[in-house]
Design a protein around this motif. Structure first.
Motif, PDB file in Angstrom:
ATOM      1  N   TYR A 131       0.808  -1.227   0.000  1.00  0.00           N
ATOM      2  CA  TYR A 131       0.000   0.000   0.000  1.00  0.00           C
ATOM      3  C   TYR A 131       0.840   1.275   0.000  1.00  0.00           C
ATOM      4  CZ  TYR A 131      -3.701  -3.259   1.320  1.00  0.00           C
ATOM      5  OH  TYR A 131      -4.588  -4.311   1.351  1.00  0.00           O
ATOM      6  N   LEU A 132       2.128   1.161  -0.225  1.00  0.00           N
ATOM      7  CA  LEU A 132       3.022   2.310  -0.063  1.00  0.00           C
ATOM      8  C   LEU A 132       2.736   3.433  -1.050  1.00  0.00           C
ATOM      9  CD1 LEU A 132       6.422   0.533   0.708  1.00  0.00           C
ATOM     10  CD2 LEU A 132       5.001   1.858   2.274  1.00  0.00           C
ATOM     11  N   ASP A 133       2.176   3.111  -2.216  1.00  0.00           N
ATOM     12  CA  ASP A 133       1.918   4.146  -3.219  1.00  0.00           C
ATOM     13  C   ASP A 133       0.515   4.739  -3.121  1.00  0.00           C
ATOM     14  OD1 ASP A 133       4.469   3.899  -4.332  1.00  0.00           O
ATOM     15  OD2 ASP A 133       3.841   2.230  -5.613  1.00  0.00           O
ATOM     16  N   ARG A 134      -0.297   4.243  -2.212  1.00  0.00           N
ATOM     17  CA  ARG A 134      -1.660   4.756  -2.070  1.00  0.00           C
ATOM     18  C   ARG A 134      -1.682   6.000  -1.191  1.00  0.00           C
ATOM     19  NH1 ARG A 134      -5.867  -0.365  -1.617  1.00  0.00           N
ATOM     20  NH2 ARG A 134      -4.875  -1.682  -3.216  1.00  0.00           N
ATOM     21  N   ARG A 135      -2.784   6.722  -1.283  1.00  0.00           N
ATOM     22  CA  ARG A 135      -3.013   7.870  -0.412  1.00  0.00           C
ATOM     23  C   ARG A 135      -3.854   7.418   0.787  1.00  0.00           C
ATOM     24  NH1 ARG A 135      -2.345  12.658  -3.534  1.00  0.00           N
ATOM     25  NH2 ARG A 135      -0.535  12.241  -4.849  1.00  0.00           N
ATOM     26  N   PRO A 136      -3.763   8.116   1.923  1.00  0.00           N
ATOM     27  CA  PRO A 136      -4.546   7.728   3.109  1.00  0.00           C
ATOM     28  C   PRO A 136      -6.046   7.603   2.831  1.00  0.00           C
ATOM     29  CG  PRO A 136      -2.871   9.310   3.723  1.00  0.00           C
ATOM     30  CD  PRO A 136      -2.827   9.218   2.222  1.00  0.00           C
ATOM     31  N   GLY A 137      -6.589   8.449   1.960  1.00  0.00           N
ATOM     32  CA  GLY A 137      -8.010   8.406   1.657  1.00  0.00           C
ATOM     33  C   GLY A 137      -8.447   7.133   0.977  1.00  0.00           C
ATOM     34  N   GLN A 138      -7.501   6.351   0.454  1.00  0.00           N
ATOM     35  CA  GLN A 138      -7.815   5.086  -0.210  1.00  0.00           C
ATOM     36  C   GLN A 138      -7.744   3.900   0.746  1.00  0.00           C
ATOM     37  OE1 GLN A 138      -4.672   5.933  -3.236  1.00  0.00           O
ATOM     38  NE2 GLN A 138      -6.271   5.406  -4.716  1.00  0.00           N
ATOM     39  N   LEU A 139      -7.510   4.164   2.021  1.00  0.00           N
ATOM     40  CA  LEU A 139      -7.329   3.095   3.003  1.00  0.00           C
ATOM     41  C   LEU A 139      -8.509   3.034   3.967  1.00  0.00           C
ATOM     42  CD1 LEU A 139      -3.597   3.721   4.003  1.00  0.00           C
ATOM     43  CD2 LEU A 139      -4.479   2.292   2.147  1.00  0.00           C
ATOM     44  N   SER A 140      -8.662   1.873   4.594  1.00  0.00           N
ATOM     45  CA  SER A 140      -9.657   1.721   5.654  1.00  0.00           C
ATOM     46  C   SER A 140      -9.142   2.374   6.937  1.00  0.00           C
ATOM     47  CB  SER A 140      -9.928   0.240   5.917  1.00  0.00           C
ATOM     48  OG  SER A 140      -8.778  -0.375   6.488  1.00  0.00           O
ATOM     49  N   GLY A 141     -10.031   2.497   7.923  1.00  0.00           N
ATOM     50  CA  GLY A 141      -9.614   3.072   9.199  1.00  0.00           C
ATOM     51  C   GLY A 141      -8.495   2.281   9.848  1.00  0.00           C
ATOM     52  N   GLY A 142      -8.585   0.969   9.812  1.00  0.00           N
ATOM     53  CA  GLY A 142      -7.537   0.142  10.405  1.00  0.00           C
ATOM     54  C   GLY A 142      -6.213   0.301   9.685  1.00  0.00           C
ATOM     55  N   GLN A 143      -6.259   0.413   8.357  1.00  0.00           N
ATOM     56  CA  GLN A 143      -5.028   0.598   7.597  1.00  0.00           C
ATOM     57  C   GLN A 143      -4.405   1.963   7.875  1.00  0.00           C
ATOM     58  OE1 GLN A 143      -6.805  -0.164   3.781  1.00  0.00           O
ATOM     59  NE2 GLN A 143      -5.958  -2.235   3.653  1.00  0.00           N
ATOM     60  N   ARG A 144      -5.251   2.993   7.992  1.00  0.00           N
ATOM     61  CA  ARG A 144      -4.709   4.323   8.310  1.00  0.00           C
ATOM     62  C   ARG A 144      -4.044   4.328   9.679  1.00  0.00           C
ATOM     63  NH1 ARG A 144      -9.536   6.075   5.713  1.00  0.00           N
ATOM     64  NH2 ARG A 144     -10.588   6.508   7.692  1.00  0.00           N
ATOM     65  N   GLN A 145      -4.628   3.583  10.641  1.00  0.00           N
ATOM     66  CA  GLN A 145      -4.000   3.519  11.947  1.00  0.00           C
ATOM     67  C   GLN A 145      -2.664   2.793  11.873  1.00  0.00           C
ATOM     68  OE1 GLN A 145      -3.205   4.969  14.627  1.00  0.00           O
ATOM     69  NE2 GLN A 145      -5.278   4.932  15.481  1.00  0.00           N
ATOM     70  N   ARG A 146      -2.550   1.789  11.014  1.00  0.00           N
ATOM     71  CA  ARG A 146      -1.276   1.093  10.843  1.00  0.00           C
ATOM     72  C   ARG A 146      -0.228   2.013  10.212  1.00  0.00           C
ATOM     73  NH1 ARG A 146      -4.386  -3.636   9.497  1.00  0.00           N
ATOM     74  NH2 ARG A 146      -3.855  -3.514   7.291  1.00  0.00           N
ATOM     75  N   VAL A 147      -0.669   2.913   9.320  1.00  0.00           N
ATOM     76  CA  VAL A 147       0.262   3.895   8.763  1.00  0.00           C
ATOM     77  C   VAL A 147       0.805   4.776   9.884  1.00  0.00           C
ATOM     78  CG1 VAL A 147       0.537   5.863   7.206  1.00  0.00           C
ATOM     79  CG2 VAL A 147      -0.876   3.916   6.510  1.00  0.00           C
ATOM     80  N   ALA A 148      -0.084   5.218  10.781  1.00  0.00           N
ATOM     81  CA  ALA A 148       0.350   6.067  11.897  1.00  0.00           C
ATOM     82  C   ALA A 148       1.335   5.325  12.794  1.00  0.00           C
ATOM     83  CB  ALA A 148      -0.863   6.517  12.701  1.00  0.00           C
ATOM     84  N   ILE A 149       1.097   4.039  13.003  1.00  0.00           N
ATOM     85  CA  ILE A 149       2.004   3.237  13.837  1.00  0.00           C
ATOM     86  C   ILE A 149       3.350   3.067  13.131  1.00  0.00           C
ATOM     87  CG2 ILE A 149       2.385   0.950  14.820  1.00  0.00           C
ATOM     88  CD1 ILE A 149      -0.687   0.828  15.260  1.00  0.00           C
ATOM     89  N   ALA A 150       3.309   2.786  11.829  1.00  0.00           N
ATOM     90  CA  ALA A 150       4.558   2.635  11.069  1.00  0.00           C
ATOM     91  C   ALA A 150       5.363   3.924  11.083  1.00  0.00           C
ATOM     92  CB  ALA A 150       4.243   2.227   9.634  1.00  0.00           C
ATOM     93  N   ARG A 151       4.673   5.079  10.978  1.00  0.00           N
ATOM     94  CA  ARG A 151       5.353   6.372  11.014  1.00  0.00           C
ATOM     95  C   ARG A 151       6.070   6.564  12.352  1.00  0.00           C
ATOM     96  NH1 ARG A 151       1.367  11.223  10.540  1.00  0.00           N
ATOM     97  NH2 ARG A 151       0.802  10.312  12.541  1.00  0.00           N
TER      98      ARG A 151
END
Length: 356
Positions: A131-151
């Motif tokens: 999912y690295l090339d996607r924008r946050p708006g293209q992700l589910s809530g759980g995926q967006r939270q995983r992005v925040a954790i990865a950051r």
């Protein structure tokens, strides 16, 4: 990407005031290096304020905070060796997932090749490699939270702070994210401090739980200790669904009795006290304490009964599957003596309690 330098946190005589209002009067505690510590309590108890003081987002009115060997209460957030995951994700919508994860490294001047490697590794840790090339708006809530954790973890911090990170997710996603967070902590081994008002999150994630009540630590112990050996009536009522039953009793040195003289249990206590017992530790019996069912909830695996005792007190009982009970049923109860708790009737603090 295991943390290279996880650190303990030492809080000493921490105080926080806002004008004339004292939110945290005087708090001292130690967070063990590498542990997953949950700060739990009702809304307004000071848990987010405490986390923000550790993070450097709130000033400390007095007291000291050490992270590892360094005193940090006067340092800005970026010099404390920590990272934070917020409730609202705080992602940049115009950036890709990869750019969001690596933004702090870019600001810190990490070379592009090293940055790409660390972003890829952080994304793999939270299952976002595709999912690295996607924008946050293209992700589910759980995926967006995983992005925040990865950051947060891409910086390889000594301390990870979580401010109610799952509260925006639905029940199914919360359950899945709890398991993912527990697994992630085992792999990266950073010292983690997690704020929540959800006791299920606390009980399932924590190595130790710090329960706050009006800015004071009511109990700081393992989930097992807190559930089975609560330090006060506040903890007893806050932990457990349904919560622990609390009854006013009087001991004559041989037995505990209700106000009408009904004998509850053979316990050698003398004087007034508050008796605590969890609903699952009250059993239906052929004889015992008479009670009448006033309400029942069938939860499938078990039922929760609200019953009235002879002196008018109410009690919750958790029954096993297959024990049919309806409203207005008269029954008899027995309390499992080894699971009884006694609390001071004035202070609410524990008097004695049996190991469970």
């Amino acid at each position: 990407m295991p943390s290279q330098n996880s650190a303990n946190i030492a809080l000493r005589s921490i105080k926080k005031t806002f004008g004339e209002t004292t939110v945290i009067p005087d708090l001292s505690a130690d967070v063990e290096e590498g542990a997953f510590t949950v700060i739990l309590g009702p809304s307004g108890c000071g848990k987010s304020t405490l986390l923000n003081m550790i993070a450097g987002l709130e000033d400390v009115s007095s007291g000291t905070i050490h992270i590892g060997e360094r005193e940090v209460q006067n340092l800005p957030p970026n010099e404390r060796g920590l990272a934070m995951v917020f409730q609202n994700y705080a992602l940049y919508p115009h950036m890709s997932v990869g750019d969001n994860i690596g933004y702090s490294l870019k600001i810190a001047g990490v070379p592009k090749a090293d940055r790409a490697k660390r972003v890829a590794e952080a994304a793999r840790f939270v299952s976002l490699s595709d999912y690295l090339d996607r924008r946050p708006g293209q992700l589910s809530g759980g995926q967006r939270q995983r992005v925040a954790i990865a950051r947060a973890i891409v910086r390889e911090p000594a301390v990870l702070l979580f401010d109610e990170p799952l509260s925006n997710l639905d029940a199914k996603l919360r359950h899945g994210m709890r398991m993912e967070l527990a697994d992630l902590h085992k792999r990266i081994r950073a010292t983690s401090v997690f704020v929540t008002h959800d006791q299920v999150e606390a009980m399932t994630l924590a190595d130790r739980i710090m329960i706050l009540n009006s800015g004071r630590v009511e109990q700081y112990a393992t989930p097992h200790e807190i559930y089975h050996r609560p330090a006060s009536t506040f903890v007893a009522e806050f932990i457990g669904a349904p919560p622990m039953n609390l009854l006013d009793v009087v001991g004559d040195g041989q037995a505990l009795k209700l106000s009408d003289g009904t004998q509850i249990a053979d316990v050698t206590h003398l004087g007034a006290a508050t008796l605590g017992i969890r609903p699952e530790h009250v059993s239906l019996a052929a004889d015992g304490i008479p009670a009448r069912v006033t309400y029942s909830e069938d939860l499938g695996s078990h039922a929760v009964l609200l019953v009235e005792l002879p002196n008018g007190s109410s009690l919750r009982v958790a029954t096993q599957l297959g024990q049919p009970v309806t409203d207005q049923t008269n029954l008899n109860l027995r309390f499992k003596t080894e699971h009884l708790h006694l609390f001071d009737i004035e202070t609410g603090l524990t008097l004695n309690k049996a190991d469970s």
